[in-house]
Design an enzyme around this catalytic site. Sequence first.
Site, short mmCIF file in Angstrom:
data_model
loop_
_atom_site.label_atom_id
_atom_site.label_comp_id
_atom_site.label_asym_id
_atom_site.label_seq_id
_atom_site.Cartn_x
_atom_site.Cartn_y
_atom_site.Cartn_z
N LYS A 219 0.84 -1.19 0.00
CA LYS A 219 0.00 0.00 0.00
C LYS A 219 0.88 1.24 0.00
CE LYS A 219 -3.27 2.97 0.34
NZ LYS A 219 -3.99 3.24 1.57
N HIS A 221 0.61 5.28 0.46
CA HIS A 221 -0.31 6.26 1.03
C HIS A 221 0.38 7.61 1.13
CE1 HIS A 221 -3.16 8.23 3.69
NE2 HIS A 221 -3.99 7.20 3.53
N HIS A 274 -10.13 4.61 -3.79
CA HIS A 274 -11.08 5.74 -3.80
C HIS A 274 -10.80 6.70 -4.96
CE1 HIS A 274 -7.74 7.07 -1.33
NE2 HIS A 274 -8.21 6.46 -0.26
N HIS A 322 -7.38 12.17 9.10
CA HIS A 322 -5.99 12.49 8.76
C HIS A 322 -5.36 13.44 9.77
CE1 HIS A 322 -5.93 10.19 5.08
NE2 HIS A 322 -7.17 10.60 4.89
#
Length: 570
Positions: A219, A221, A274, A322
């Site tokens: 992943k 990010h 997303h 976040h």
Amino acid sequence: MSRKLSREAYTDLFGATEGDRLRLGDTNLLAKIEKDHGTYGDEAVFGGGKTMRDGMGMQSGTTQAEGALDWVFSNAVIIDPILGIQKGDIGVRDGKIAGIGKAGNPDTMDGVDDELVIGPSTDTAPADGLIATPGGLDIHIHFNSKELFEHALASGVTTMFGGGYGGGATTCTTGPENIKRFLQAAEEYPVNVGFYAKGNSSGPDPIIEQIEAGACGLKLHEDWGSTPDVIDTALTVADEEDVQVCIHTDTLNESGFLEDTFEAIDGRTIHTFHIEGAGGGHAPDVLELIGYDHMLPSSTNPSMPYTVNTFDEHLDMVMVCHHLNPDVPEDVAFAESRIRSETIAAEDVLHDMGAISMMTSDSQAMGRMAEVITRTWQTAHKMKSQRGALPADRGTDADNARIKRYVAKYTINPAKVAGINEYVGSLEPGKMADIVLWEPEFYGIKPKYVIKGGFPVHSEMGEANGSLMTCEPVMQRSRMGAVGKAKHAISTTFVSKAAYENDIGDQIGLESRVRPVEGTRDVGKNDMRHNEYAPENIDIDPQTFEVAVDGEHVTCEPAEELPLAKRYSL
């Protein structure tokens, strides 16, 4: 002696048959049965005075070793992205789908399939009048809470990929020791699991050590820095190790713009999380990536479908998720840059066109674990209301093409992207018997039974001290497959091929079976079942954020009311 039944009487006894239509929940979607495998008059039915008795529908003396099924789910309506919409009996042996067709006793019944013999060793959960679907997959999970597993099963999700903890926000499990701990912790639950490693490293060695420790994918990010160099390194390692890369791109465009990310990816397969952008990604144009074959796009459920509440809810969620400070103007600007009504409105339509291929939750980092399936069908309903029948459904008095498109978004397509479609994603023979059974009126929101690896793990169940299973309160509860060593026998932990070949399961004491992901680097948009559309020209206006496909404005109105909502969840 034969007796002619009216269609209504037949449906009351054995469920719908070929040509009949079923309404899915309280949506406007109608599923028409395309084929019935049964032999009229020889249906396998369990109960007092019914046919599933010794010497009748159950073959006398046939053992499991001689071919009798372990389980049969009789007279189910199957909704499957590969098999279509059928009526038949589902047979299970050794935790796998043995076949779909006509089950029973070949000595007394016509048309019984060789692989679907019912014997004394065969158990059943009657599926007459029920709908059967593959267990759902959610491949974007933030494993922040151990209760997520229960919510997943209660909603019909049986395969969970993601990561934790990463600050609670980044869907990756960082470092080899943490990956091992999560793999060990997941042994507690009767689900298939896989954990993503942190791919944010400009050097390959930290990525490789995580893959060898048991990660099933990588992943990337933005909170860890999704720079072009990081993207290139992660994809280079992924190509060598055959694991998928999932990316949350740079919302602030600090390390580069969309074009720089596209160049760094350089035609290599990548799963774009997303894709609309409210969950994060290059503002405002990350959605343009859906037009390329090597970009595998998914949505997260908080923005699906677009409603009158979506915009306001998202702003607060971004601030919390976040770790942003509402008193810092730059933090507020960051959050506002991600929430765009115009691209959210386009997202629904692009799903309906088959341009966005998957649905996921983004659980506890803006999304909701138990709502992947529900929101998928809410979106399908909303799009039928606003756009009418799909071209393939016109004149059929049903919505089969749309239904297959949407069920594929949380079954076979994420299975292909994750590299596990050999095992899950459909009810094809040979795959794990991960089956969800629904009453039609509760379809998409409250399963009646969840079968994992051919054994019940979750279902509607009444009070245990009641005289019957139907004694109130009837609610979602765990079954015997969810406890003891049974949960290990019916579940699978997915890891990289490198970890599998190094016997990571034995190294860290896993009791569930361990299997490798594979084929992740060759999958493309053309492999996305019923959702392979890649628009050649998609543009997002940098000022208005309006989305255009081939010059045509793509948008929809926000919904004020949805099905599968308060009516079921008071």
